[in-house]
Design a protein around this motif. Structure first.
Motif, short mmCIF file in Angstrom:
data_model
loop_
_atom_site.label_atom_id
_atom_site.label_comp_id
_atom_site.label_asym_id
_atom_site.label_seq_id
_atom_site.Cartn_x
_atom_site.Cartn_y
_atom_site.Cartn_z
N HIS A 141 0.86 -1.18 0.00
CA HIS A 141 0.00 0.00 0.00
C HIS A 141 0.90 1.23 0.00
O HIS A 141 1.82 1.33 0.83
N PHE A 142 0.63 2.14 -0.91
CA PHE A 142 1.50 3.30 -1.03
C PHE A 142 1.64 4.01 0.31
O PHE A 142 2.74 4.39 0.72
N CYS A 143 0.53 4.20 1.00
CA CYS A 143 0.56 5.02 2.21
C CYS A 143 1.25 4.33 3.39
O CYS A 143 1.91 4.99 4.19
N THR A 144 1.14 3.02 3.49
CA THR A 144 1.83 2.34 4.59
C THR A 144 3.31 2.22 4.29
O THR A 144 4.15 2.36 5.18
N ALA A 145 3.64 2.00 3.03
CA ALA A 145 5.04 1.81 2.66
C ALA A 145 5.81 3.13 2.67
O ALA A 145 6.95 3.20 3.14
N GLU A 146 5.17 4.16 2.16
CA GLU A 146 5.86 5.44 2.02
C GLU A 146 6.35 5.94 3.38
O GLU A 146 7.50 6.36 3.54
N ARG A 147 5.48 5.89 4.36
CA ARG A 147 5.87 6.47 5.65
C ARG A 147 6.76 5.54 6.47
O ARG A 147 7.45 5.98 7.37
N GLN A 148 6.74 4.26 6.11
CA GLN A 148 7.65 3.34 6.81
C GLN A 148 9.04 3.38 6.20
O GLN A 148 10.04 3.36 6.91
N TYR A 149 9.09 3.43 4.88
CA TYR A 149 10.37 3.35 4.19
C TYR A 149 10.98 4.70 3.87
O TYR A 149 12.21 4.82 3.77
N ARG A 150 10.15 5.69 3.67
CA ARG A 150 10.67 6.94 3.18
C ARG A 150 10.31 8.12 4.07
O ARG A 150 11.00 8.41 5.04
N THR A 151 9.23 8.79 3.76
CA THR A 151 8.91 10.02 4.49
C THR A 151 7.42 10.07 4.81
O THR A 151 6.61 9.39 4.18
N PRO A 152 7.04 10.91 5.77
CA PRO A 152 5.61 11.07 6.06
C PRO A 152 4.87 11.52 4.81
O PRO A 152 5.44 12.23 3.96
N LEU A 153 3.63 11.12 4.71
CA LEU A 153 2.86 11.40 3.50
C LEU A 153 2.73 12.90 3.23
O LEU A 153 2.71 13.34 2.08
N GLU A 154 2.68 13.67 4.31
CA GLU A 154 2.49 15.12 4.14
C GLU A 154 3.77 15.82 3.71
O GLU A 154 3.76 17.01 3.43
N TYR A 155 4.85 15.08 3.68
CA TYR A 155 6.16 15.72 3.51
C TYR A 155 6.35 16.30 2.12
O TYR A 155 7.00 17.32 1.95
N GLY A 156 5.79 15.61 1.13
CA GLY A 156 5.85 16.15 -0.23
C GLY A 156 7.24 16.30 -0.80
O GLY A 156 7.54 17.27 -1.50
N CYS A 157 8.11 15.32 -0.53
CA CYS A 157 9.48 15.48 -1.04
C CYS A 157 9.56 15.15 -2.52
O CYS A 157 8.70 14.46 -3.06
N GLN A 158 10.59 15.64 -3.14
CA GLN A 158 10.84 15.38 -4.56
C GLN A 158 11.27 13.93 -4.73
O GLN A 158 12.01 13.40 -3.93
N ARG A 159 10.78 13.32 -5.79
CA ARG A 159 11.24 11.97 -6.10
C ARG A 159 12.14 12.02 -7.33
O ARG A 159 11.80 12.63 -8.33
#
Lengths: 351, 351
Positions: A141-159
């Motif tokens: 799931h994008f939302c569970t994976a993103e915040r576990q592996y990368r950054t909080p969803l609200e962070y809005g970092c560049q990919r």
């Protein structure tokens, strides 16, 4: 007798183990992609009606498994075994999804290769005579994976351009001993392969060597060339990873002209801004159970080699400066007449 | 033919799959416990010569596997398959330990039940005719687990009486098709069982219902009572969890008088201040490969039921207020004359 081992790494099944049914559920972005009509359920906002992303992923995995169970008329609790995994710490999506399902459960972790790992272990269990029906369920799931592996969803970092987009998707397959669907014929579990890639935004490069390693072993062990297959499908090498895989084989003088990648199939890459493509173990699971199974049944392909890859690092190992090991698990499926049928012999049973 | 399924959940192997060798490595505290002489290697400061705790755990797991390989004269790269897992996010101890070992690898996650899960899957693989030798390797490390699951090591927080101490230990077993050691005879994979325990400092209470569930299924499916076994060994229920398990069976009018627990065997509970006992998947793995295997070979026990449990939560699910699901995977081993020998019949091969 039973199955036999070919070469160092491949098992040839001696009796049919078929994919009786596949079920899946995906999120909104995936439902806006080119494979939308192949999915059983598309959730409008990725919550699946749940108050947390983790519960959403769990509900999504349960939906995929229920869908598969319904299609083949085998209630989940009638399965002999359930093999499941996901990307979350402690694989909680899978364990919690299996809770209360009343089915013996094997938790797996192969990162994005987990669906291939599950198909292999389930097929081995059934081939060995251990029961009649086994389920394989995998999700991301994008939302569970993103915040576990990368950054909080609200962070809005560049990919960066090499980044991939974790698919919100779950896929489940129900395998059965005997005929009843596309047959698993050869299984090539992977080895852990690490070529020193450290860029966690370039999973394709980290995993391509593992795909090359397992596919090479598969071809070597079976005596089959890539052209035996109508389609060779990796899980989520993405655009760059796929190019690297082709280049690795090209150095051997081998052209993989029949290669496709689930991460490239599931999204319209430019339009949906997913950079190098989709990723996550739900990616290969959803595409396999939706698009690939459908194509095998419709006769679009007879011989298919399904080989999802996984990147076996963690945020901790990455932060500690480690490189990223990869793995690729391959399973060959046949929807055409069996090799034995082609020779006019038995139906595949050797006993 | 091959194995057969008994009842809903148990598999009876139809041909011998033996534990050819067990190897292990533990940390200092474990080396000061009552089983010290059963361990192959005791590290003096738990670093295993490595600069990070994560690398230490990896090195420890590699050591355990190498030790087992050496004992049975089978180099790791000659194994057909390796099943491995640990407690860390993304099971990195196992993947990184397997990196470069040149062996097909299946990553597992069953929390503290992982060694049982691995024995079951490895035995199924070999029984099914998939190769001749399979390895199972599992580890846990106090320092990697504590800071991932609980608090930084320097934090020095109070531990409640129901808490357990994560074992710094790794155990590896090499299974072989045929005779050559204590034989695996019956396998009962577990279901995910959740009775609503939410206290993450009381793993014993969370897991005891799963042990009760799997053991009940095992007895029901095999027609064996607890007294068939010389010893029934759980992994890390600890003091309270063990009491709860006995109480659950007592309600059925069954007295488990031959129960032991690896978490209670590995430490001197009071003296070493481990509260309810040792825990972690390395606990059952180290105790099995050291103490239990030795006892089976020495004839101390003929029939042993090994049933480690796992708690399948994560810090995230706990923080979200979820309860803690548990699982228990059981494997029966026999070191005495085979049942078939007792009747004067064949040696266990049915084909």
């Amino acid at each position: 007798m039973c199955a036999r081992k070919l070469g160092g790494q491949t098992v040839e099944l001696s009796r049919p183990v078929s994919v009786l049914a596949g079920g899946n559920a995906v999120g909104r972005k995936e439902g806006e992609g080119p494979l939308a009509r192949c999915f059983d359920y598309i959730d409008g906002d990725d919550t699946f009606g749940e108050p947390t992303w983790e519960r959403a992923e769990r509900a999504m995995q349960q939906r995929a498994l229920s869908s598969a169970a319904e299609k083949c008329g085998c209630p989940v609790q009638k399965l002999d075994w359930l093999f499941a995994g996901d990307l979350l710490n402690q694989c909680v999506s899978s364990s919690f999804a299996a809770r209360g399902q009343d089915v013996p459960f094997f938790g797996l972790y192969g990162a994005c290769s987990t669906f291939g790992e599950g198909l292999i272990l389930a097929a081995m269990a059934l081939e060995g005579g251990f029961g009649e029906r086994a389920g394989v369920a995998v999700s991301s799931h994008f939302c569970t994976a993103e915040r576990q592996y990368r950054t909080p969803l609200e962070y809005g970092c560049q990919r960066p351009p090499t980044a991939q987009w974790t698919v919100t998707g779950a896929g489940a397959a129900i395998l059965g001993a005997g005929d009843g669907g596309p047959r698993l014929t050869h299984l090539t579990p992977g080895k852990v392969v690490d070529k020193g890639i450290t860029d966690t935004n370039n999973m394709g490069a980290a995993m391509a060597p593992a795909a090359y390693d397992t596919l090479s072993a598969h071809f070597r062990d079976t005596g089959r060339g890539p052209d035996f297959y109508d389609l060779i499908v990796t899980g989520d090498l993405g655009e760059l990873g796929s190019q690297l895989l082709l280049e690795l084989f090209r150095r051997d003088g081998v052209e993989l002209s029949n290669h496709a990648d689930c991460g490239l199939l599931i999204f319209r890459r430019e339009e949906q801004d997913v950079h190098c493509g989709g990723s996550g173990c739900g990616c290969s699971a959803a595409v396999f159970t939706g698009y690939l199974l459908e194509g095998l049944r419709a006769g679009r392909w007879n011989e298919l080699l399904f080989c999802p890859t996984g990147a076996l690092h963690s945020p901790t190992t990455a932060l500690q400066g480690e490189s990223i090991p990869g793995i690729c698990h391959a399973a060959a499926l046949s929807a055409g007449p069996g090799p034995a049928d082609k020779t006019g012999g038995k139906n595949g049973w050797n006993i």
